[in-house]
Design a protein around this motif. Structure first.
Motif, PDB file in Angstrom:
ATOM      1  N   TYR A 172       0.897  -1.082  -0.058  1.00 39.69           N
ATOM      2  CA  TYR A 172      -0.039   0.006  -0.132  1.00 39.69           C
ATOM      3  C   TYR A 172       0.852   1.378   0.066  1.00 39.69           C
ATOM      4  O   TYR A 172       1.778   1.407   0.765  1.00 39.69           O
ATOM      5  CB  TYR A 172      -0.930   0.073   1.292  1.00 39.69           C
ATOM      6  N   LEU A 261      -9.037   2.956  -0.224  1.00 37.97           N
ATOM      7  CA  LEU A 261      -7.595   2.468   0.239  1.00 37.97           C
ATOM      8  C   LEU A 261      -6.597   3.249  -0.432  1.00 37.97           C
ATOM      9  O   LEU A 261      -6.683   3.824  -1.191  1.00 37.97           O
ATOM     10  CB  LEU A 261      -7.510   1.038  -0.037  1.00 37.97           C
ATOM     11  N   ASP A 264      -2.410   1.169  -4.462  1.00 40.47           N
ATOM     12  CA  ASP A 264      -1.911  -0.412  -4.800  1.00 40.47           C
ATOM     13  C   ASP A 264      -0.631  -0.208  -5.505  1.00 40.47           C
ATOM     14  O   ASP A 264      -0.423   0.402  -6.472  1.00 40.47           O
ATOM     15  CB  ASP A 264      -3.115  -0.948  -5.646  1.00 40.47           C
ATOM     16  N   GLN A 538       0.100  -5.851   1.719  1.00 41.39           N
ATOM     17  CA  GLN A 538      -1.346  -6.110   1.773  1.00 41.39           C
ATOM     18  C   GLN A 538      -1.620  -7.519   2.598  1.00 41.39           C
ATOM     19  O   GLN A 538      -3.000  -7.614   2.842  1.00 41.39           O
ATOM     20  CB  GLN A 538      -1.783  -6.301   0.371  1.00 41.39           C
TER      21      GLN A 538
END
Length: 707
Positions: A172, A261, A264, A538
């Motif tokens: 992340y 979130l 990525d 993750q």
């Protein structure tokens, strides 16, 4: 964790648990939500098809955002985007659909690595059929056959490598490339699962090795060489690596977490870490239809049927037919009309991508999504191209691929010998009856009903609807495979044929019941936590998701093939080895497994791909007595886990820590209740009977204060 072990009994690693996590988000993301289309209303047939196909991909795959582009003869002729907010997002500030131009393209990144290798080959700096050790002399393995691995085998997935050594690769908001940097060290202790060149089975590590070859030969960082040799000459200004400082990325979500979130990031950039706009990706695909970027010889070599060089099912359309880099060089439905179609899909945990290229027609289409499934994106891209071809007067035969004409028949008795145990990602028991019936039983999922098939005159066993078939096939390596054939139709997306080896027969070992019982007890009763994942990994959130997934199922111990744990053959009381030799996709990502016990009686689990886990028996209570304490990451770099005992529960901890470090807090059900990585700040209330983990570089110190 016991629940994680439940998944491992099904033959899943933590990385595979992450893949399951993606599939679990589909129902939630597919729910009704607000939508927004960008740009003007579609006009041409291709534009209309693009929007319809993208919407279908969102419906089936549950994507929260989709972007698409069609390239023809040097220009983007259609493009657009759709976005919606998943219903589980509760934050009012994030309740509006947000479109982003950039998407992670996952394994479509492998095409850039392939093109980079081909550029170096054209310059005479790389030979595809030279051993990898020619360019990476430090490459070593515990299996002497590694010396036979060639550069070509990296690109056509036939290296024989176990598959994915991707610990600390899925991150992340962290551009670290430690996973790629550590690959040679991780491979040094591994064996091969097959002879190099024996068959093609999807392999991420092969492309990370190819990434390292590009760096070694070019003398540049991977992304610098890709930019200089590929992106800049093509004018592709919308393609990036995480280290470029990406802005404008499509938001990513996860069911159960009510906010967007962090970014990525994949630390194996040449394997799956690039970001791109749909227009840039389509234009890159377009560049592979002519000689602007690569020579005709290189393009033809990439599009050659490399999969036929090793063990593979007999002729028939399937979603996989490997070239160099390409997932398929015989993509349906174009193959039915004599049109060459090259396809590559990509999936991270949050982004999904599909690229389809028609070299003879100088066309390419790309569909990118946040959430969803790459296969649906590939099918959506195909629909765009079919519509564009129709406008040119070229029709594509989309006739479904049915099963051959056959009738129920008496089964030859010799087929009774093919009953037994079969393995892929999960173990099966195949029962063949004298009445011509075949039953497939899912050993690790006893609550799933057995699938039943009946014998037909063409030698296949078919389901009651006559839409899916199985047959036995003996290959040159002496192994027996279970060949599956079917066709799936999805309105708006067309159809997808399946013809591949679903499983390989495994020889049961009925002489090891005591060993098997000990292994099953260990797997079922030991709770574990990851020890060598980067702080931003993750995997820490995947523990939470995997726990939810398992909790939603009825607890069941399942069963295993005698002498096996999932796809692993038990060697002794401490070691099990991956035993599946299966081309295609179902035999990917293997690993050997070993248990060790330290001087304190704590159980440790080591996967041959480099991942290390510790039983929670070795986790101590966090100290809060003086209102302040600290912990330090030791020289081995392992994370520091603590139990939240009765004295700590309900207290608020504030953590002071260096850069490149973070912490995660779990409740008693392994649900994440706070994390510095997810943007929850440095203070969090500690839940009763929970856990807290601190991770960072060796020597990183965490100062804790409690109130």
């Amino acid at each position: 964790m016991r629940r994680i072990y439940g998944m491992m009994r099904r033959g899943l690693t933590v990385a595979m648990a992450l893949a399951l996590w993606v599939s679990l988000t589909v129902p939630a993301l597919a729910a009704e939500a607000s939508g927004a289309a960008s740009g003007e209303a579609a006009g041409s047939a291709a534009e209309q098809a693009a929007q319809a196909a993208a919407e279908a991909a969102m419906t089936y795959g549950g994507a929260s955002g989709v972007s698409w582009a069609l390239w023809q003869e040097g220009e983007i002729t259609a493009s657009g985007a759709e976005a919606k907010v998943p219903e589980f997002i509760r934050d009012p500030a994030q309740s509006e659909a947000q479109e982003g131009e950039l998407y992670g393209i996952g394994s479509v990144s492998k095409m850039y690595t392939t093109a980079a290798v081909m550029k170096l080959a054209e310059a005479g700096k790389v030979s595809l059929d030279a051993p990898v050790t020619t360019y990476l002399p430090e490459f070593r393995m515990a299996d002497g056959r590694y010396k036979d691995i060639t550069v070509r085998m990296l690109l056509n997935h036939s290296s024989g490598l176990m598959g994915s050594s991707m610990g600390s690769a899925m991150l992340y908001d962290d551009p670290s490339t430690a996973a790629a940097d550590l690959l040679l060290e991780r491979l040094a202790g591994q064996r091969l699962k097959a002879d190099p060149g024996a068959y093609s089975v999807y392999c991420n590590d092969g492309f990370t090795l190819a990434e390292l070859v590009v760096e070694a030969v070019s003398g540049q960082d991977y992304i610098d060489y890709v930019r200089d040799a590929l992106l800049t000459p093509l004018g592709l200004a919308g393609t990036f690596a995480p280290s470029d400082g990406i802005e404008g990325a499509a938001p990513i979500y996860q069911a159960g977490y009510d906010r967007i979130l962090p970014m990525d990031c994949l630390g194996v950039v040449g394997t799956g870490g690039l970001y791109a706009t749909a227009a840039d990706l389509a234009a890159f695909g377009g560049a592979l239809t002519g000689t602007e970027l690569l020579s005709q010889g290189s393009l033809e070599a990439m599009a050659a049927p490399e999969y036929k060089k090793g063990i593979w099912p007999d002729e028939g359309p399937d979603g996989l037919a490997f070239g160099l880099g390409w997932d398929s060089v015989d993509w349906y439905p174009f193959c039915q009309s004599g049109i060459t179609a090259l396809v590559k899909g990509g999936d991270t945990q949050y982004y999904h991508a599909g690229l389809v290229v028609l070299p003879e027609h100088h066309m390419a289409a790309a569909v990118l999504s946040s959430g969803g499934v790459s296969t649906y994106n590939e099918m959506a891209a195909s629909q765009m191209l079919i519509a564009a071809l129709r406008e040119k007067g070229v029709e594509v035969d989309e006739t479904p691929v049915g099963l051959p004409e056959a009738k129920p028949a008496a089964m030859p008795r010799e087929l009774l010998e093919y009953g037994g145990y079969y393995g892929s990602l999960v173990p099966y028991q195949v029962k063949v009856g004298e009445d011509g019936t075949l039953e497939m039983c899912y050993l690790s999922q006893p609550n799933v009903p057995a699938q039943k098939f009946s014998y037909y005159s063409d030698g296949s066993f078919r389901d009651a609807d006559n839409t899916a078939a199985l047959r036995f096939a003996e290959e040159d390596n002496g192994k027996v495979y279970l060949l599956q054939q079917a066709f799936t139709a999805l309105p708006g997306l067309g159809g997808l044929p399946t013809r591949n080896y679903a499983a390989v027969r495994l020889e049961a070992d009925a002489e090891a019941p005591a060993l098997q019982e000990a292994w099953e007890k260990q797997m079922a009763e030991t709770d574990i936590v990851p020890m060598n994942e980067r702080y931003s990994s993750q995997v820490y959130l995947a523990l939470s998701v995997a726990g939810t997934a398992m909790a939603s199922e009825e607890e069941s111990a399942g069963s295993n093939i005698p002498g096996y744990i999932g796809a692993l053959r038990i060697v002794d009381e401490n070691r099990a080895e991956y035993a599946v030799q299966l081309p295609g996709n179902a035999g990917r990502d293997g690993y050997d497994l070993e248990f060790r016990e330290d001087e304190n009686g704590t159980v440790w689990l080591y996967q041959s791909n480099g991942s290390v886990f510790m039983s929670t028996e070795g986790v101590k209570d966090i100290y809060t007595g003086s209102g302040a304490s600290h912990c330090t990451i030791q020289p081995d770099g392992y994370a520091r886990w603590y139990k939240i005992g009765g004295n700590a529960a309900g207290k608020t901890v504030t953590v002071s820590m260096p850069e490149d470090a973070g912490f995660w807090v779990y409740d008693g059900k392994y649900q994440v209740t706070g994390s510095s990585v997810l943007g929850d700040g440095n203070s969090v209330t500690l839940p009763a009977e929970g856990l807290i983990v601190f991770a960072g570089d060796p020597g990183a110190r965490f100062d804790l204060s409690f109130r």
